[in-house]
Design a protein around this motif. Structure first.
Motif, short mmCIF file in Angstrom:
data_model
loop_
_atom_site.label_atom_id
_atom_site.label_comp_id
_atom_site.label_asym_id
_atom_site.label_seq_id
_atom_site.Cartn_x
_atom_site.Cartn_y
_atom_site.Cartn_z
N PHE A 136 6.87 -1.04 7.15
CA PHE A 136 6.34 0.25 6.70
C PHE A 136 7.30 1.35 7.12
CE2 PHE A 136 4.50 -0.70 10.83
CZ PHE A 136 4.65 0.48 11.55
N ILE A 164 0.22 -2.26 16.15
CA ILE A 164 -0.12 -2.96 14.91
C ILE A 164 -0.95 -4.17 15.29
CG2 ILE A 164 0.79 -4.19 12.91
CD1 ILE A 164 2.90 -1.60 14.70
N TYR A 174 7.83 5.27 8.54
CA TYR A 174 7.12 6.20 9.42
C TYR A 174 8.06 7.32 9.85
CZ TYR A 174 9.64 4.09 13.32
OH TYR A 174 10.63 3.67 14.17
N ILE A 177 2.72 7.70 7.98
CA ILE A 177 2.91 6.30 7.61
C ILE A 177 2.92 6.20 6.09
CG2 ILE A 177 1.91 3.96 7.75
CD1 ILE A 177 2.56 5.01 10.50
N ILE A 190 -3.13 -0.17 11.86
CA ILE A 190 -2.02 0.52 12.53
C ILE A 190 -2.63 1.71 13.25
CG2 ILE A 190 0.14 1.78 12.25
CD1 ILE A 190 0.62 0.16 9.70
N LEU A 193 3.42 0.56 3.13
CA LEU A 193 3.16 -0.72 3.80
C LEU A 193 3.53 -1.85 2.86
CD1 LEU A 193 -0.44 -0.08 5.22
CD2 LEU A 193 1.71 0.09 6.45
N SER A 194 4.15 -2.87 3.38
CA SER A 194 4.52 -4.05 2.58
C SER A 194 4.43 -5.27 3.47
CB SER A 194 5.95 -3.87 2.07
OG SER A 194 6.39 -5.02 1.40
N TRP A 195 3.82 -6.34 2.94
CA TRP A 195 3.73 -7.57 3.72
C TRP A 195 3.98 -8.77 2.83
CZ3 TRP A 195 -0.25 -4.25 2.72
CH2 TRP A 195 -1.29 -4.71 1.90
N GLU A 239 0.86 -1.18 0.00
CA GLU A 239 0.00 0.00 0.00
C GLU A 239 0.90 1.23 0.00
OE1 GLU A 239 -2.69 2.76 -0.36
OE2 GLU A 239 -3.03 0.64 -0.72
N LEU A 262 5.53 -7.79 8.17
CA LEU A 262 5.03 -6.48 7.77
C LEU A 262 6.15 -5.46 7.92
CD1 LEU A 262 2.64 -4.42 7.20
CD2 LEU A 262 2.46 -4.25 9.70
N TRP A 291 -9.25 0.73 2.17
CA TRP A 291 -8.60 1.25 3.37
C TRP A 291 -9.45 2.35 3.96
CZ3 TRP A 291 -4.20 -0.96 5.21
CH2 TRP A 291 -3.51 -1.82 4.33
N THR A 318 12.22 2.67 8.80
CA THR A 318 11.38 1.52 8.49
C THR A 318 11.18 0.66 9.73
OG1 THR A 318 12.17 1.47 6.20
CG2 THR A 318 11.15 -0.54 7.04
#
Length: 156
Positions: free
Chosen positions: A87, A102, A89, A150, A139, A153-155, A24, A85, A50, A123
């Motif tokens: 992200f 989270i 920030y 933020i 989150i 996002l990566s998972w 995202e 996960l 979202w 990160t």
């Protein structure tokens, strides 16, 4: 000859599933009244819905970032499962330290402390979440009045 091929196929499918990934970027987050803290709803990367509450849309990290205050960013149903996960920030403006919680399917899987000195992006990575199938990611910024941006996002 059929057994080795079947075994290869099963292993190949398993590896592909375990390497599946979601992203995202917040590039589709609505920017109307961007510096106001509002509820924002959008369909993001990969067609995932979202919702972000008490969120401004005038902050950047890699690109557009969600600036959350007393609020959360929550996904709709994501069907690929989640192992890890990460992200980006950073702390916004001035105040006291912030904190991110989270959650996956309502269960806390990690927390991130965000000191006031963290004004450049860093990160966060939460490993070994290991939830298969459909999940909802959230989150939350949990310190009253504090703001955190933020992005990315990566998972897996």
């Amino acid at each position: 000859m059929k057994k080795p091929f079947l075994l290869f196929t099963v292993v190949f499918v398993f590896v592909l599933n375990s390497l599946s990934q979601g992203l995202e970027s917040f590039s589709s987050m609505p920017v109307t009244t961007s510096s106001s803290y509002l509820s924002r709803n959008w369909t993001g990367d990969g067609g995932i819905t979202w919702t972000a509450t008490d969120t401004r849309a005038d902050q950047t990290i890699t690109g557009l970032a969600a600036g959350i205050r007393n609020s959360s960013i929550t996904s709709g149903n994501i069907t690929s499962g989640i192992g890890n996960l990460s992200f980006k920030y950073k702390y916004l403006f001035t105040g006291i330290n912030a904190s991110l919680t989270i959650r996956v399917n309502g269960t806390v899987v990690g927390t991130v402390s965000v000191p006031t000195t963290q004004t450049t992006a860093t990160t966060a990575t939460i490993n070994n979440i290991n939830v298969s199938g459909t999940f909802i990611l959230a989150i939350e910024q949990t310190v009253t009045g504090q703001r955190v941006a933020i992005d990315d996002l990566s998972w897996t």
